[in-house]
Design a protein around this motif. Structure first.
Motif, PDB file in Angstrom:
ATOM      1  N   GLY A   4       4.914   7.571  -0.454  1.00 61.21           N
ATOM      2  CA  GLY A   4       5.535   6.273  -0.263  1.00 61.21           C
ATOM      3  C   GLY A   4       4.639   5.289   0.441  1.00 61.21           C
ATOM      4  N   LYS A   5       5.266   4.247   0.967  1.00 58.31           N
ATOM      5  CA  LYS A   5       4.559   3.113   1.556  1.00 58.31           C
ATOM      6  C   LYS A   5       3.806   3.496   2.824  1.00 58.31           C
ATOM      7  CE  LYS A   5       7.964  -0.185  -0.061  1.00 58.31           C
ATOM      8  NZ  LYS A   5       9.360   0.193   0.020  1.00 58.31           N
ATOM      9  N   ALA A   6       2.633   2.887   2.964  1.00 58.57           N
ATOM     10  CA  ALA A   6       1.844   3.033   4.191  1.00 58.57           C
ATOM     11  C   ALA A   6       2.290   1.968   5.182  1.00 58.57           C
ATOM     12  CB  ALA A   6       0.355   2.869   3.881  1.00 58.57           C
TER      13      ALA A   6
ATOM     14  N   GLN B  43       4.950  10.774   4.467  1.00 61.17           N
ATOM     15  CA  GLN B  43       6.022  10.573   3.497  1.00 61.17           C
ATOM     16  C   GLN B  43       6.400  11.872   2.768  1.00 61.17           C
ATOM     17  OE1 GLN B  43       7.409   7.074   4.258  1.00 61.17           O
ATOM     18  NE2 GLN B  43       7.864   7.672   2.178  1.00 61.17           N
ATOM     19  N   VAL B  44       5.417  12.702   2.442  1.00 62.24           N
ATOM     20  CA  VAL B  44       5.724  13.982   1.781  1.00 62.24           C
ATOM     21  C   VAL B  44       6.578  14.847   2.702  1.00 62.24           C
ATOM     22  CG1 VAL B  44       4.732  16.166   0.962  1.00 62.24           C
ATOM     23  CG2 VAL B  44       3.783  13.984   0.182  1.00 62.24           C
ATOM     24  N   LYS B  45       6.260  14.862   3.989  1.00 64.13           N
ATOM     25  CA  LYS B  45       7.040  15.659   4.951  1.00 64.13           C
ATOM     26  C   LYS B  45       8.501  15.210   4.959  1.00 64.13           C
ATOM     27  CE  LYS B  45       7.683  18.379   8.568  1.00 64.13           C
ATOM     28  NZ  LYS B  45       8.434  19.581   8.239  1.00 64.13           N
ATOM     29  N   VAL B  46       8.727  13.886   4.994  1.00 64.89           N
ATOM     30  CA  VAL B  46      10.090  13.356   5.055  1.00 64.89           C
ATOM     31  C   VAL B  46      10.832  13.567   3.731  1.00 64.89           C
ATOM     32  CG1 VAL B  46      11.414  11.197   5.269  1.00 64.89           C
ATOM     33  CG2 VAL B  46       9.535  11.660   6.828  1.00 64.89           C
ATOM     34  N   GLU B  47      10.123  13.368   2.622  1.00 68.62           N
ATOM     35  CA  GLU B  47      10.794  13.434   1.317  1.00 68.62           C
ATOM     36  C   GLU B  47      10.976  14.848   0.785  1.00 68.62           C
ATOM     37  OE1 GLU B  47       9.794   9.073  -0.568  1.00 68.62           O
ATOM     38  OE2 GLU B  47       8.895  10.819  -1.505  1.00 68.62           O
TER      39      GLU B  47
ATOM     40  N   GLU C 129      -1.988   2.182   8.921  1.00 66.82           N
ATOM     41  CA  GLU C 129      -1.955   3.591   8.504  1.00 66.82           C
ATOM     42  C   GLU C 129      -2.800   3.772   7.242  1.00 66.82           C
ATOM     43  OE1 GLU C 129       1.544   6.919   8.111  1.00 66.82           O
ATOM     44  OE2 GLU C 129       1.933   4.994   7.161  1.00 66.82           O
ATOM     45  N   SER C 130      -3.624   4.798   7.220  1.00 65.68           N
ATOM     46  CA  SER C 130      -4.419   5.067   6.023  1.00 65.68           C
ATOM     47  C   SER C 130      -3.509   5.584   4.915  1.00 65.68           C
ATOM     48  CB  SER C 130      -5.506   6.100   6.321  1.00 65.68           C
ATOM     49  OG  SER C 130      -4.932   7.387   6.468  1.00 65.68           O
TER      50      SER C 130
ATOM     51  N   ARG D 117       0.859  -1.183   0.000  1.00 70.58           N
ATOM     52  CA  ARG D 117       0.000   0.000   0.000  1.00 70.58           C
ATOM     53  C   ARG D 117       0.895   1.232   0.000  1.00 70.58           C
ATOM     54  NH1 ARG D 117      -1.950   0.394   4.793  1.00 70.58           N
ATOM     55  NH2 ARG D 117      -3.700   1.698   4.233  1.00 70.58           N
ATOM     56  N   ALA D 118       0.607   2.166  -0.891  1.00 69.68           N
ATOM     57  CA  ALA D 118       1.409   3.387  -0.960  1.00 69.68           C
ATOM     58  C   ALA D 118       0.521   4.535  -1.424  1.00 69.68           C
ATOM     59  CB  ALA D 118       2.584   3.201  -1.922  1.00 69.68           C
ATOM     60  N   ALA D 119       0.965   5.740  -1.098  1.00 73.94           N
ATOM     61  CA  ALA D 119       0.221   6.940  -1.480  1.00 73.94           C
ATOM     62  C   ALA D 119       1.200   8.015  -1.910  1.00 73.94           C
ATOM     63  CB  ALA D 119      -0.612   7.433  -0.304  1.00 73.94           C
ATOM     64  N   HIS D 120       0.836   8.726  -2.949  1.00 74.75           N
ATOM     65  CA  HIS D 120       1.672   9.805  -3.472  1.00 74.75           C
ATOM     66  C   HIS D 120       0.798  11.028  -3.722  1.00 74.75           C
ATOM     67  CE1 HIS D 120       3.964   6.152  -4.273  1.00 74.75           C
ATOM     68  NE2 HIS D 120       5.017   6.914  -4.111  1.00 74.75           N
ATOM     69  N   VAL D 121       1.446  12.185  -3.720  1.00 72.66           N
ATOM     70  CA  VAL D 121       0.715  13.448  -3.838  1.00 72.66           C
ATOM     71  C   VAL D 121       1.198  14.224  -5.051  1.00 72.66           C
ATOM     72  CG1 VAL D 121       0.068  15.591  -2.684  1.00 72.66           C
ATOM     73  CG2 VAL D 121       0.432  13.519  -1.331  1.00 72.66           C
TER      74      VAL D 121
END
Length: 158
Positions: free
Chosen positions: A43-45, A58-62, A49-50, A12-16
């Motif tokens: 990135g990966k959930a 992940q956006v905050k870290v990347e 985690e939703s 499971r992953a999410a991108h913005v």
């Protein structure tokens, strides 16, 4: 003929899609083979985690950016990388969001961020080896291609 059941791990992953003045924010990451890969922030959930929470984290870290007011754009779903050590059932969400803050990645794999004009995004995408890496699979980029054309669909079966 005997049919053996198999259980695939779920990835499971999410991108913005972070958009500003006709440009899309991409992150440059160093891959295991040393090459540079341009991808969407996200990135990966994690377990429990939703997809939306994973996207924010992940956006905050990347990138260093804080994203809020996520809007669902599309879901890419299905079996991927069949026959490789990384075969999985993919569940990849894409969102748009408001953002604030300064670009300041803290992920050690991220070597930079870049605002890329919509027309140039596809030219930065690298397909091909190693085949067990889903980011190199052209299917992963179909929702982004459609988004950049203003033709995003909600669901993309693999």
């Amino acid at each position: 003929m005997t049919h053996l059941s198999r259980t695939l791990p779920i990835k499971r992953a999410a991108h913005v899609y972070i958009v500003q003045d006709g440009t899309l924010l991409l992150v440059a990451e160093r891959m295991d083979d040393g090459s540079i890969f341009y991808g969407l922030p996200g990135g990966k959930a994690g377990a429990g985690e939703s997809l939306a929470d994973a996207a924010v984290r992940q956006v905050k870290v990347e990138t260093g950016l804080i994203v809020t007011d996520l809007n669902f754009v599309s879901l890419l779903e299905g079996e991927m990388l069949t026959g490789t050590k990384n075969e999985c059932y993919a569940n990849f969400g894409r969102f748009t969001a408001n953002f604030r803050g300064e670009l300041n990645p803290t992920d050690p794999e991220v070597v930079g961020t870049q605002w890329v004009p919509f027309a140039d995004v596809q030219s930065l995408v690298r397909y091909g080896p190693p085949p067990e890496v889903e980011e190199r699979n052209p299917l992963i980029w179909v929702p982004t291609r459609d988004f950049l054309r203003g033709e995003a669909r909600a669901y993309y079966p693999i």
